[in-house]
Motif scaffolding. Sequence first.
Motif, PDB file in Angstrom:
ATOM      1  N   HIS A  16      17.018  66.566  -9.334  1.00  0.00           N
ATOM      2  CA  HIS A  16      16.563  66.605  -8.010  1.00  0.00           C
ATOM      3  C   HIS A  16      18.405  66.674  -7.496  1.00  0.00           C
ATOM      4  O   HIS A  16      18.705  65.627  -6.711  1.00  0.00           O
ATOM      5  CB  HIS A  16      16.328  64.974  -7.929  1.00  0.00           C
ATOM      6  N   ARG A  19      17.445  70.169  -1.029  1.00  0.00           N
ATOM      7  CA  ARG A  19      17.196  70.125   0.583  1.00  0.00           C
ATOM      8  C   ARG A  19      16.473  69.635   0.297  1.00  0.00           C
ATOM      9  O   ARG A  19      16.225  68.705   0.987  1.00  0.00           O
ATOM     10  CB  ARG A  19      17.533  71.369   1.366  1.00  0.00           C
ATOM     11  N   ASP A  20      15.338  70.394  -0.613  1.00  0.00           N
ATOM     12  CA  ASP A  20      13.863  69.729  -0.328  1.00  0.00           C
ATOM     13  C   ASP A  20      13.707  68.750  -1.118  1.00  0.00           C
ATOM     14  O   ASP A  20      12.347  68.135  -1.591  1.00  0.00           O
ATOM     15  CB  ASP A  20      12.816  71.133  -0.877  1.00  0.00           C
ATOM     16  N   ASP A  21      14.351  68.039  -2.538  1.00  0.00           N
ATOM     17  CA  ASP A  21      14.080  67.072  -3.119  1.00  0.00           C
ATOM     18  C   ASP A  21      15.560  67.091  -3.587  1.00  0.00           C
ATOM     19  O   ASP A  21      16.484  67.042  -4.744  1.00  0.00           O
ATOM     20  CB  ASP A  21      13.297  68.186  -4.395  1.00  0.00           C
ATOM     21  N   CYS A  22      15.872  66.153  -2.754  1.00  0.00           N
ATOM     22  CA  CYS A  22      17.590  64.958  -3.352  1.00  0.00           C
ATOM     23  C   CYS A  22      17.388  63.924  -4.018  1.00  0.00           C
ATOM     24  O   CYS A  22      16.574  62.783  -2.621  1.00  0.00           O
ATOM     25  CB  CYS A  22      18.075  65.754  -1.918  1.00  0.00           C
ATOM     26  N   TRP A  23      18.179  63.038  -4.561  1.00  0.00           N
ATOM     27  CA  TRP A  23      18.385  62.024  -5.159  1.00  0.00           C
ATOM     28  C   TRP A  23      20.281  61.619  -5.473  1.00  0.00           C
ATOM     29  O   TRP A  23      20.431  62.404  -5.226  1.00  0.00           O
ATOM     30  CB  TRP A  23      17.897  62.079  -6.381  1.00  0.00           C
ATOM     31  N   ASP A  32      16.143  58.207  -3.577  1.00  0.00           N
ATOM     32  CA  ASP A  32      15.579  59.343  -2.985  1.00  0.00           C
ATOM     33  C   ASP A  32      15.268  59.789  -1.106  1.00  0.00           C
ATOM     34  O   ASP A  32      15.045  59.265  -0.700  1.00  0.00           O
ATOM     35  CB  ASP A  32      13.957  59.398  -3.376  1.00  0.00           C
ATOM     36  N   THR A  34      15.936  62.202   0.883  1.00  0.00           N
ATOM     37  CA  THR A  34      15.256  63.972   0.294  1.00  0.00           C
ATOM     38  C   THR A  34      14.244  63.657   1.774  1.00  0.00           C
ATOM     39  O   THR A  34      14.964  64.444   3.225  1.00  0.00           O
ATOM     40  CB  THR A  34      13.596  64.054   0.004  1.00  0.00           C
ATOM     41  N   SER A  35      13.781  62.570   2.322  1.00  0.00           N
ATOM     42  CA  SER A  35      13.810  62.388   3.797  1.00  0.00           C
ATOM     43  C   SER A  35      14.200  62.388   5.310  1.00  0.00           C
ATOM     44  O   SER A  35      14.669  62.220   6.735  1.00  0.00           O
ATOM     45  CB  SER A  35      11.806  61.873   4.077  1.00  0.00           C
ATOM     46  N   MET A  37      17.741  63.670   5.185  1.00  0.00           N
ATOM     47  CA  MET A  37      18.772  64.722   4.710  1.00  0.00           C
ATOM     48  C   MET A  37      19.031  65.525   6.196  1.00  0.00           C
ATOM     49  O   MET A  37      20.045  65.263   6.898  1.00  0.00           O
ATOM     50  CB  MET A  37      18.414  66.042   4.534  1.00  0.00           C
ATOM     51  N   ASP A  44      23.693  66.807   5.589  1.00  0.00           N
ATOM     52  CA  ASP A  44      23.357  67.001   4.178  1.00  0.00           C
ATOM     53  C   ASP A  44      24.107  67.557   3.703  1.00  0.00           C
ATOM     54  O   ASP A  44      23.664  67.926   2.188  1.00  0.00           O
ATOM     55  CB  ASP A  44      21.966  68.257   4.361  1.00  0.00           C
TER      56      ASP A  44
END
Length: 134
Positions: A16, A19-23, A32, A34-35, A37, A44
């Motif tokens: 993860h 940008r579309d899936d960031c942990w 998490d 992601t939302s 960023m 980001d």
Amino acid sequence: MASERKLYSFDDLLKHKDRDDCWLLIHGKIYDVTSFMEEHPGGDEVLLAATEKDATDDYEDIGHSEEAKEMMDKYCIGDMDMKSLPPPGFVRYRPPQDHPKAPQGSFLVKLLQLLLPLIFLGAALAYRSVTKKE
């Protein structure tokens, strides 16, 4: 009865990193983000640079406000299985094209782009001064 948070391995964290899936791993917890960023005050890129590692030092070095620390709770999705962490000092190799902050050209290439025209100009002037009749 309180529900137990999920336990994640370091390998889970490594998946993860976009940008579309960031942990992020901070203080032994997985977030998490992601939302978050686009809302992150530092941008980001700061969050992406903290992926695939324990980002606790990065997080602490910034000196986040109490409000920011409280906000983190809503992004926490579980805990890190600390036994799965690589040994201290371990650096995972990432090919440049895989890294979100990969430079477009290396320092050496940029230096040569600057110096080569100057070298050719100097050589041309030296040749002209040597072949010039006095």
